[in-house]
Design an enzyme around this catalytic site. Structure first.
Site: not given
Ligand code: XMP
Length: 520
Positions: A235, A56, A376, A177, A179, A83-84
């Site tokens: 969808d 963040g 999606k 990070h 990710e 991180c944060y």
């Protein structure tokens, strides 16, 4: 849906938070994103196998900085701070966080000092005694004193404390990070957290989503009927096929042709679902009514409103002719549900579905939204498990108001013909070049200007078509596609030669923001 293993991700506002959710799911564990102040009772109810605190932009010691309740650390649930999240854990558990003399944004090399759990599988490069691994950093604060009970697992040349662990409490945190793709071994760290530390087993994938959704839909629906608006897009198609697998003829699909679809799309939808899949399909051709109501309307929002209301009118009327209807199925996706604008919950802003907003209240129907938890690409994976044709699964997104928002003036049948034919040529050539699946969306727009041209010694005064092709992950931001000039040349020449009424083609090279993907 009930998932036996769930990871709770608390959002402190990093631009990468959604990525954490996706990475965890890619590793086969269901994960959900909630605001940082998700109440402790809700966390207990959620029964997470592990909790991840995201990054963040704030500084933990600032007034108004987002803090989760410290009770989190006493739940006995494994925690990973990123991180944060790393700084918050340290700050709340008695460490010291200060402004970093040298802000670190971008690539860095982390030296791993302990490979027993979070960094298991990290080995030194050939000939080196050190375990060094590239990571992505983005922080202005640093930990200067670790909290009691913790030990250091990794460091960099700039920061002596880069990853920490409290083994007894199973609390872990990393400054970088894991990710993002710029941390190449980030997935190994997340995997270690999920499987070794939090004891997950994995196995959450499209097949398991289908099995569970089918059981849940059956149990919920009982003997009542379900209606579903089937546009033919990804969808609604996957939704209808999933429902059909679950409840067969208790599903009633309604397809409304508003006259604003891509060329021949309505016929294709009817053929596939009524003739091939043998669905209960009510296909209504309402083009004349839609176009009649749109006649002379130029304002984009007015167009959207008219199309939305007319859609509801028709849907309502058709639904009334079906008896014993208890449910309305909608293809709401996860990004529609999670708080995307502000992470400072707790109120979740839920976007109403573009096309059927307003229906449930009036019709007193209960909702079935089996994709509320899915991205999606996960819906596409479900479609594959259900055996939908690949062409349909990879189909580009298409707006609910259809070609009305790609005709930049009032809508007439002649303008619809022009934009449909130009669009068909553009897509055909993109497919031929093998590029269709590499982009988010491509389409043609009819501009409200005529320009002078010359064709076979004759002066022409005709329309301009703009072509748009974009890369995007979720439609929220987008970049224009650098299509090869040869391809653009071919498309332009075909459109001018084959589409009556067009004598000029231009290519849109704007990104979103500041532009949007659609022109209206
Ligand atoms: P924009 O134009 O807002 O589009 O950058 C983002 C994505 O959403 C689609 N879009 C719509 N979809 N109803 C829809 O169902 C709409 O009114 C609508 N407007 C835009 C657009 O095609 C793109 O993929």
């Amino acid at each position: 849906m009930e998932h036996p293993e769930r990871i709770l991700i608390l959002d402190f506002g990093s631009q990468y938070t959604q990525l954490i959710t996706r990475r965890v799911r890619e590793l086969g564990v269901y994960s959900e994103l909630h605001p940082f102040n998700f109440p402790i009772e809700e966390i207990r109810k959620f029964r997470p196998s592990g909790i991840i605190l995201s990054g963040g932009p704030a500084s933990v010691y600032e007034q108004d900085a987002p803090h989760s309740t410290p009770e989190l650390y006493d739940l006995g649930i494994p925690i990973l701070g990123i991180c944060y999240g790393f700084q918050l854990i340290s700050y709340q558990l008695g460490g010291q966080v200060d402004t970093f003399a040298r802000k670190e944004y971008g690539p860095a090399n982390v030296i791993v000092d302990d490979t027993s759990d979070l960094f298991a599988g990290f080995v030194p490069a050939n000939g080196s005694s050190e375990i060094s691994t590239p990571v992505w950093m983005s922080h202005g604060d640093a930990l200067t004193k670790i909290p009691p009970g913790f030990q250091v697992l990794a460091h960099t040349a700039n920061s002596p404390i880069c990853a920490i662990r409290n083994a007894a409490k199973k609390i872990y945190a990393v400054q970088f990070h894991p990710e993002v793709v710029h941390t190449p071994k980030g997935k190994v760290i997340l995997r270690n957290f999920l499987f070794t530390i939090a004891g997950c087993k994995g196995g959450w994938d499209a097949g398991s989503i289908v099995d569970r959704a089918v059981d849940e839909i059956r149990a919920k629906v009982g003997t009542q009927n379900v209606i579903c608006a089937l546009s033919g897009g990804v969808d609604s198609s996957v939704l209808a096929v999933l429902l059909h697998k679950a409840i067969g003829d208790q599903l009633y699909c309604i397809h409304i042709n508003n006259g604003l679809m891509r060329k021949s799309e309505s016929e294709q939808v009817t053929r596939l679902y009524r003739d091939t899949y043998k669905f209960n399909l009510d296909a209504v051709d309402a083009s004349d009514i839609f176009l009649g109501k749109l006649a002379g309307v130029v304002d984009p929002e007015q167009k959207r409103k008219i199309i939305g209301l007319t859609f509801i009118e028709f849907f309502d009327r058709e639904a009334k002719s079906i008896g014993n209807v208890g449910f309305l199925a909608q293809g709401t996706l996860y990004p529609d549900v999670i708080e995307s604008v502000s992470f400072r919950g707790p109120s979740h802003k839920i976007k109403t579905h573009h096309n059927v907003g307003g229906l449930p209240d009036r019709m007193k129907l209960k909702l079935i939204e089996p994709f509320r938890e899915l991205f999606k690409d996960e819906v596409r994976a479900v479609g594959r498990v259900l055996g939908l044709p690949e062409q349909l699964i990879t189909r580009h997104a298409f707006p609910g108001p259809g070609l009305a928002v790609r005709i930049i003036s009032d809508v007439t049948p002649e303008k619809i013909r022009i934009v449909q034919e130009a669009d068909e040529i553009f897509i055909e050539e993109i497919r031929r070049a093998g590029l269709y699946e590499s982009m988010w969306q491509a389409f043609a727009v009819l501009l409200p200007v005529q320009t002078v041209g010359v064709m076979g010694d004759q002066r022409t005064y005709d329309n301009v078509i703009a072509l748009r092709a974009v890369h995007s992950l979720d439609g929220m931001t987008a970049d224009w596609v650098h299509l090869p000039f040869e391809l653009l040349g071919k498309v332009s020449s075909r459109i001018v030669n084959e589409v009556r009424g067009v004598n000029r083609v231009v290519y849109d090279i704007s990104s979103k923001p500041p532009s949007t993907i659609e022109w209206e």
